[in-house]
Design a protein around this motif. Structure first.
Motif, PDB file in Angstrom:
ATOM      1  N   GLY A  26     -30.760  15.646 -11.493  1.00 13.10           N
ATOM      2  CA  GLY A  26     -32.220  14.980 -11.620  1.00 13.10           C
ATOM      3  C   GLY A  26     -33.186  15.754 -11.924  1.00 13.10           C
ATOM      4  N   LEU A  27     -32.879  17.341 -12.100  1.00 15.77           N
ATOM      5  CA  LEU A  27     -33.988  18.224 -12.529  1.00 15.77           C
ATOM      6  C   LEU A  27     -33.732  18.261 -14.124  1.00 15.77           C
ATOM      7  N   SER A  28     -34.832  18.306 -14.675  1.00 19.43           N
ATOM      8  CA  SER A  28     -34.986  18.383 -16.323  1.00 19.43           C
ATOM      9  C   SER A  28     -34.722  19.875 -16.711  1.00 19.43           C
ATOM     10  N   ASP A  29     -34.479  19.987 -18.057  1.00 15.23           N
ATOM     11  CA  ASP A  29     -34.082  21.522 -18.627  1.00 15.23           C
ATOM     12  C   ASP A  29     -35.392  22.015 -18.483  1.00 15.23           C
ATOM     13  N   ALA A  30     -36.638  21.429 -18.771  1.00 16.05           N
ATOM     14  CA  ALA A  30     -37.743  22.263 -18.372  1.00 16.05           C
ATOM     15  C   ALA A  30     -38.012  22.970 -16.855  1.00 16.05           C
ATOM     16  N   GLU A  31     -37.662  22.119 -15.918  1.00 17.88           N
ATOM     17  CA  GLU A  31     -37.697  22.328 -14.523  1.00 17.88           C
ATOM     18  C   GLU A  31     -36.808  23.547 -14.091  1.00 17.88           C
ATOM     19  N   TRP A  55     -39.267  31.983 -12.932  1.00 18.94           N
ATOM     20  CA  TRP A  55     -39.940  32.170 -11.535  1.00 18.94           C
ATOM     21  C   TRP A  55     -38.858  33.289 -10.716  1.00 18.94           C
ATOM     22  N   THR A  56     -37.696  33.070 -10.416  1.00 21.75           N
ATOM     23  CA  THR A  56     -36.868  33.947  -9.604  1.00 21.75           C
ATOM     24  C   THR A  56     -36.863  35.112 -10.690  1.00 21.75           C
ATOM     25  N   ASN A  57     -36.847  35.458 -11.802  1.00 24.43           N
ATOM     26  CA  ASN A  57     -36.917  36.611 -12.495  1.00 24.43           C
ATOM     27  C   ASN A  57     -35.657  37.431 -12.385  1.00 24.43           C
ATOM     28  N   LEU A  58     -34.595  36.523 -11.895  1.00 22.77           N
ATOM     29  CA  LEU A  58     -33.060  37.229 -11.865  1.00 22.77           C
ATOM     30  C   LEU A  58     -32.638  37.100 -13.197  1.00 22.77           C
ATOM     31  N   SER A  59     -31.609  37.987 -13.431  1.00 17.50           N
ATOM     32  CA  SER A  59     -30.829  37.884 -14.821  1.00 17.50           C
ATOM     33  C   SER A  59     -30.237  36.528 -14.959  1.00 17.50           C
ATOM     34  N   GLU A  60     -29.726  35.809 -13.896  1.00 18.86           N
ATOM     35  CA  GLU A  60     -29.470  34.542 -14.026  1.00 18.86           C
ATOM     36  C   GLU A  60     -29.624  33.609 -12.578  1.00 18.86           C
ATOM     37  N   THR A  61     -29.985  32.313 -13.162  1.00 14.23           N
ATOM     38  CA  THR A  61     -30.213  31.535 -11.959  1.00 14.23           C
ATOM     39  C   THR A  61     -29.217  30.360 -12.495  1.00 14.23           C
ATOM     40  N   THR A  62     -28.605  29.644 -11.327  1.00 14.02           N
ATOM     41  CA  THR A  62     -27.622  28.596 -11.740  1.00 14.02           C
ATOM     42  C   THR A  62     -27.898  27.111 -11.157  1.00 14.02           C
ATOM     43  N   THR A  88     -31.146  32.322 -17.843  1.00 14.88           N
ATOM     44  CA  THR A  88     -31.946  33.555 -17.640  1.00 14.88           C
ATOM     45  C   THR A  88     -33.363  33.282 -17.640  1.00 14.88           C
ATOM     46  N   PRO A  89     -34.263  34.114 -17.629  1.00 10.67           N
ATOM     47  CA  PRO A  89     -35.531  34.108 -17.914  1.00 10.67           C
ATOM     48  C   PRO A  89     -35.975  33.564 -18.935  1.00 10.67           C
ATOM     49  N   GLY A  90     -34.972  33.893 -20.239  1.00 18.38           N
ATOM     50  CA  GLY A  90     -35.334  33.501 -21.646  1.00 18.38           C
ATOM     51  C   GLY A  90     -34.624  32.244 -22.081  1.00 18.38           C
ATOM     52  N   GLY A  91     -33.911  31.690 -21.348  1.00 17.28           N
ATOM     53  CA  GLY A  91     -33.383  30.440 -21.982  1.00 17.28           C
ATOM     54  C   GLY A  91     -31.869  30.255 -21.329  1.00 17.28           C
ATOM     55  N   GLU A  92     -31.123  29.203 -21.685  1.00 16.54           N
ATOM     56  CA  GLU A  92     -29.800  28.713 -20.990  1.00 16.54           C
ATOM     57  C   GLU A  92     -28.638  29.697 -21.791  1.00 16.54           C
ATOM     58  N   LEU A  93     -27.387  29.948 -20.966  1.00 18.29           N
ATOM     59  CA  LEU A  93     -26.408  30.583 -21.518  1.00 18.29           C
ATOM     60  C   LEU A  93     -25.199  29.598 -21.394  1.00 18.29           C
ATOM     61  N   PRO A  94     -24.357  29.549 -22.588  1.00 17.72           N
ATOM     62  CA  PRO A  94     -23.050  28.563 -22.450  1.00 17.72           C
ATOM     63  C   PRO A  94     -22.275  29.119 -21.401  1.00 17.72           C
TER      64      PRO A  94
END
Length: 281
Positions: free
Chosen positions: A31-36, A43-50, A68-74
């Motif tokens: 239910g969360l969007s890509d943007a959310e 906001w977490t500013n960690l190397s990764e959030t899942t 990551t703070p800069g975008g999505e990883l595969p």
């Protein structure tokens, strides 16, 4: 409308909190969007959030998206181990005896228990030569003398790293890169055989610089260690089982446990839970 979702924060590749690589995990993230998702990862500013979601592949136990703070990883390694640990701790039940199957953008990834640790099966690795001009710029930005470079190649198992083998672990730990220059060049992963000044329980020292995705230095990097292991073992430069240290230069004590069994390289590590609660998203 926002709602409360279960939230976990864990330290991965360490049994001691605050000594590995932290990971934020949002449960029941459907239910969360890509943007959310991207906004929360910034906001977490960690190397990764899942974000844990219902699988769309019937062979998977859960699906994960990794930001990551800069975008999505595969795909990424420490998010795989940390997400699996969080999913199990929240009551997840695997369909498969002795292993959990994670779905992510690179496909299905097997995760197993390796004693007290979790370990993931490294995805297939693609290796490519490096352009000499780019390599010269990278080692200059690293402050690495050309005489201390043993070999270089592109390593791609989802994330793509410029892999460098360095003569000395002491030299590797001493590097102070120009991250501003690296940002426009490449994510760089370096490895050196351990020396007398390194941790006695490890055989290799690793560092990962990921300025292009907003992370100057990643404390401990599972995907990088996976590809380095496939490279080193494939070239006969490492035994089929070893332990790598990462994060030393950052005051961390990450430990990555490598085991090649048959054609599969397993990448394992401990996970230390740090925070449990809810987040409103």
């Amino acid at each position: 409308m926002s709602r409360e979702r279960r939230f976990s924060q864990l330290d991965v590749f360490t049994a001691t909190p605050l000594r590995g690589n932290p990971l934020a995990v949002v449960h029941e993230a459907d239910g969360l969007s890509d943007a959310e998702m991207a906004t929360f990862a910034r906001w977490t500013n960690l190397s990764e959030t899942t974000f844990l979601l219902k699988p769309t592949d019937e062979g998977a136990d859960y699906r994960v998206r990794i930001f990551t703070p800069g975008g999505e990883l595969p795909f990424a390694g420490h998010p795989t181990l940390g997400s699996c640990h969080a999913w199990l701790a929240a009551g997840g039940r695997s369909k498969h005896q002795g292993q959990v199957v994670q779905q992510c953008s690179v496909g299905l990834v097997n995760v197993r228990r390796d004693g007290a640790r979790l370990a993931f099966a490294a995805p297939a690795l693609k290796r490519e030569p490096v352009d000499d001009g780019l390599l010269a710029q990278v080692i200059e930005a690293l402050g690495l003398p050309a005489s201390d470079l043993l070999a270089a190649c592109w390593l791609d198992n989802g994330p793509k790293w410029l892999g460098l083998r360095v003569t000395s672990a002491t030299r590797l730990r001493s590097l102070t890169p120009d991250h501003g220059r690296l940002k426009s060049l490449a994510k760089v992963g370096l490895v050196a055989a351990q020396d007398g000044a390194g941790a006695a329980d490890t055989q290799f020292e690793v560092r990962g610089f990921a300025a292009p995705i907003g992370i100057e230095e990643d404390p401990v990097t599972g995907s990088l260690n996976a590809s380095l292991a496939q490279w080193l073992i494939g070239e006969g430069l490492a035994p089929s089982r070893y332990v790598a240290a990462q994060g030393t230069a950052m005051g961390r004590a990450g430990r990555v446990h490598i085991a090649k069994e048959g054609d599969t390289v397993w990448v394992g590590g401990d996970v230390a839970p740090c925070i449990e609660g809810t987040v409103r998203l």
